[in-house]
Design a protein around this motif. Sequence first.
Motif, PDB file in Angstrom:
ATOM      1  N   LYS A  83       0.932  -1.190  -0.472  1.00 52.34           N
ATOM      2  CA  LYS A  83       0.361   0.174   0.368  1.00 52.34           C
ATOM      3  C   LYS A  83       0.745   1.079   0.032  1.00 52.34           C
ATOM      4  N   THR A  84       2.113   1.599   0.705  1.00 48.56           N
ATOM      5  CA  THR A  84       3.184   2.221   0.917  1.00 48.56           C
ATOM      6  C   THR A  84       3.646   2.738  -0.623  1.00 48.56           C
ATOM      7  N   LEU A 135       0.919   3.768  -2.775  1.00 48.84           N
ATOM      8  CA  LEU A 135       0.775   5.238  -2.911  1.00 48.84           C
ATOM      9  C   LEU A 135       1.966   6.500  -3.344  1.00 48.84           C
ATOM     10  N   PHE A 136       3.263   5.893  -3.269  1.00 51.43           N
ATOM     11  CA  PHE A 136       4.423   6.311  -3.495  1.00 51.43           C
ATOM     12  C   PHE A 136       4.464   6.918  -5.223  1.00 51.43           C
ATOM     13  N   THR A 147       1.920   8.584  -6.270  1.00 47.43           N
ATOM     14  CA  THR A 147       2.713  10.134  -5.803  1.00 47.43           C
ATOM     15  C   THR A 147       2.654  10.742  -7.208  1.00 47.43           C
ATOM     16  N   LEU A 172       0.814  13.358  -1.347  1.00 46.70           N
ATOM     17  CA  LEU A 172       1.860  13.727  -0.746  1.00 46.70           C
ATOM     18  C   LEU A 172       1.235  13.810   0.712  1.00 46.70           C
ATOM     19  N   THR A 173       0.004  14.032   1.078  1.00 46.07           N
ATOM     20  CA  THR A 173      -0.427  14.331   2.417  1.00 46.07           C
ATOM     21  C   THR A 173      -1.026  13.260   3.194  1.00 46.07           C
ATOM     22  N   HIS A 216       0.012  10.148   3.193  1.00 47.25           N
ATOM     23  CA  HIS A 216       1.093   9.691   3.926  1.00 47.25           C
ATOM     24  C   HIS A 216       2.033   9.552   4.789  1.00 47.25           C
ATOM     25  N   THR A 234       4.539   9.353   7.598  1.00 44.12           N
ATOM     26  CA  THR A 234       4.899  10.215   8.338  1.00 44.12           C
ATOM     27  C   THR A 234       5.833  11.107   8.100  1.00 44.12           C
ATOM     28  N   VAL A 258       8.914  11.500   4.282  1.00 41.59           N
ATOM     29  CA  VAL A 258       8.323  11.220   2.777  1.00 41.59           C
ATOM     30  C   VAL A 258       8.920  11.697   2.096  1.00 41.59           C
ATOM     31  N   TYR A 274      10.002   9.593  -1.663  1.00 40.19           N
ATOM     32  CA  TYR A 274       9.314   9.665  -2.292  1.00 40.19           C
ATOM     33  C   TYR A 274      10.338   9.796  -3.723  1.00 40.19           C
ATOM     34  N   ILE A 315      11.786   4.147   4.309  1.00 40.86           N
ATOM     35  CA  ILE A 315      10.372   4.068   4.914  1.00 40.86           C
ATOM     36  C   ILE A 315      10.415   3.143   5.674  1.00 40.86           C
TER      37      ILE A 315
END
Length: 108
Positions: A3-4, A7-8, A11, A49-50, A52, A54, A59, A63, A102
Amino acid sequence: MIKTFALFALTALAEIIGCYLPYLWLKQGKSIWLLVPAAAALALFAWLLTLHPTAAGRVYAAYGGVYVAMAIVWLWLVDGIRPSHWDLLGAAVALLGMAIIIFAPRNI
């Protein structure tokens, strides 16, 4: 973890699209109207970006590694240029750096 990374990747795709469309307008004489979806893509990029979970600085640092890898994929799929072994190695090193930043254990 998946998932992380997803999302990256999303982004990075939003940022690349947001920068590629003005490039088409400025360098290839395409329509100025490309700036409208470019602005939307960059707004999406900032919002993503918001999401994430951490610290912002961490981030942004992580990223960058995913951005490098996504840019190499873009080079291949959109620009039609097959990445060299060096391109792929550089992207792999960038992704390793991202993973270290991360996924490292933290005592926060």
